[in-house]
Scaffold this active site. Structure first.
Site, PDB file in Angstrom:
ATOM      1  N   TYR A  57      17.617  16.140  13.501  1.00 23.82           N
ATOM      2  CA  TYR A  57      17.678  16.064  15.006  1.00 23.82           C
ATOM      3  C   TYR A  57      16.639  15.127  15.475  1.00 23.82           C
ATOM      4  O   TYR A  57      15.617  14.988  15.324  1.00 23.82           O
ATOM      5  CB  TYR A  57      17.346  17.495  15.619  1.00 23.82           C
ATOM      6  CG  TYR A  57      18.114  18.467  15.285  1.00 23.82           C
ATOM      7  CD1 TYR A  57      19.423  18.406  14.802  1.00 23.82           C
ATOM      8  CD2 TYR A  57      17.683  19.683  15.358  1.00 23.82           C
ATOM      9  CE1 TYR A  57      20.424  19.425  14.747  1.00 23.82           C
ATOM     10  CE2 TYR A  57      18.525  20.933  15.089  1.00 23.82           C
ATOM     11  CZ  TYR A  57      19.625  20.920  14.896  1.00 23.82           C
ATOM     12  OH  TYR A  57      20.516  21.900  14.234  1.00 23.82           O
ATOM     13  N   TYR A 220      24.559  29.602  16.827  1.00 21.38           N
ATOM     14  CA  TYR A 220      24.161  28.415  17.759  1.00 21.38           C
ATOM     15  C   TYR A 220      25.364  27.949  18.447  1.00 21.38           C
ATOM     16  O   TYR A 220      26.323  28.402  18.180  1.00 21.38           O
ATOM     17  CB  TYR A 220      23.800  27.267  16.499  1.00 21.38           C
ATOM     18  CG  TYR A 220      24.671  26.580  15.804  1.00 21.38           C
ATOM     19  CD1 TYR A 220      25.316  25.643  16.257  1.00 21.38           C
ATOM     20  CD2 TYR A 220      24.603  26.982  14.557  1.00 21.38           C
ATOM     21  CE1 TYR A 220      26.389  25.004  15.351  1.00 21.38           C
ATOM     22  CE2 TYR A 220      25.439  26.096  13.573  1.00 21.38           C
ATOM     23  CZ  TYR A 220      26.279  25.150  14.066  1.00 21.38           C
ATOM     24  OH  TYR A 220      27.202  24.424  13.141  1.00 21.38           O
ATOM     25  N   GLY A 296      19.548  25.686  23.726  1.00 21.50           N
ATOM     26  CA  GLY A 296      18.646  24.446  23.816  1.00 21.50           C
ATOM     27  C   GLY A 296      18.497  24.458  25.234  1.00 21.50           C
ATOM     28  O   GLY A 296      18.980  24.858  26.196  1.00 21.50           O
TER      29      GLY A 296
END
Length: 333
Positions: A57, A220, A296
């Protein structure tokens, strides 16, 4: 906040965890580091003690941001979940070619799925340095590497556990069969897999396996890259470098259909004084086998909204109502 142990690992995490993929900027059209640090710290203030990241990331940037964010926080009150096995920085190609991409500066990169023992040791040391810590709470292989035997990968991670550098071992994007093979070498705590209202394929095999064998599931993209917040408009331009460009779920027709589905949930959300995103997160955590929702945030406001999803109470009847409406949603492709 609610907390739960990952399987029988002894590691307890917050059921809403901070997913820091977007914080690294890569595939999300860049990042603002101060906003990302502020988002993580605000989430922590609201009980989100678990932070998921990965070297890929932002090619190290996300881990560095996490490291900056946890400075000054009591280390034993924070759970760092990071990964290994996605190499963009090898001197020569090794492992299973993953994909071509660009870094945050627009430079071309080739990414390889590579989880040989020596590579894992190096990756662990690099992650510890970027994170500014001497141990990782949950260390997860990011994607299966078909060029390295699973037992070799897991033996290397087990040695890191014995050295005190890793507390618990997880996998990501593993099938039930791959989990079973890994368990012959190491005790797994969890599997991190994609799961959302519009992506439920793990219910066929991974969920039953994890329930039967007491393994946690870290879901996720429960908001499906923002699609399930109701804020995405048909034909929306996401800018260069954003992975939602060209994504089948973000075609104008599919966005229109998803928004029509979400509109049916709006009265329920309003009755709970909740956003649609919060309602979706709560529904996700109510599904069998789902231990953690990884969500997120780009700034402190988004982080607060995500964390407060845990305060939304859903009865069994309300969960069923949402599921019935969802069953009628038909997407193209």
């Amino acid at each position: 906040m609610e907390y739960q142990q990952l399987g029988d690992s002894g590691l307890t995490v917050s059921r809403i965890a901070f997913g820091s993929w977007a914080a690294g900027g890569w595939m999300w059209g860049g990042t603002e580091q101060n906003d990302a640090v502020g988002a993580i710290r605000r989430a922590y203030e609201l009980g989100v003690t678990s932070i998921d990241t990965a070297p890929i990331y932002g090619q190290g940037l996300s881990e560095e941001i996490v490291g900056e964010a946890i400075k000054g926080l009591p280390r034993d009150k924070v759970q760092i979940l990071t990964k290994f096995g996605m190499r963009w920085d090898l001197p020569e190609p090794r492992g299973d070619f993953g994909f071509k991409t660009k870094d945050n500066s627009g430079r071309d990169l080739d990414v390889y799925k590579y989880a040989a023992a020596a590579s894992i040791v190096q990756e662990c040391e690099d992650s510890l340095r970027r994170l500014g810590t001497d141990y990782i709470d949950l260390y997860q292989i990011h994607w299966p590497d078909v060029t390295t035997p699973i037992h070799e990968t897991m033996e290397a991670v087990q040695r890191l556990v014995e050295q005190g550098k890793v507390r618990a071992v997880g996998v990501s994007n593993y099938s039930a069969q791959q989990m079973q093979e890994a368990e012959q070498t190491v005790r797994l705590a969890s599997n991190q897999v994609p799961y959302s209202m519009v992506r439920r394929d793990i219910e066929a095999d991974v969920v039953p396996y994890c329930i039967e064998h007491n393994k946690a599931i870290l879901a996720y993209s429960p908001l499906q890259l923002g699609l399930l917040t109701g804020k995405i408009k048909p034909g929306q331009d996401f800018g260069p470098g954003d992975l939602r460009n060209g994504h089948r779920l973000f075609t104008p027709e599919n966005v229109t259909r998803v928004n029509a589905f979400l509109a049916q949930l709006q009265p329920l959300a309003e009755s709970k004084n909740a956003t649609l995103g919060q309602l979706v997160i709560r529904w996700t955590l109510a599904q069998p086998g789902i231990t953690v929702a990884l969500v997120g945030a780009r700034d402190a406001k988004q982080a607060e909204q995500n964390a407060r999803a845990i305060e939304v109470g859903l009865t069994a009847e309300e969960v069923s109502f949402i599921s019935e409406k969802l069953a009628a949603l038909q997407l193209i492709g």
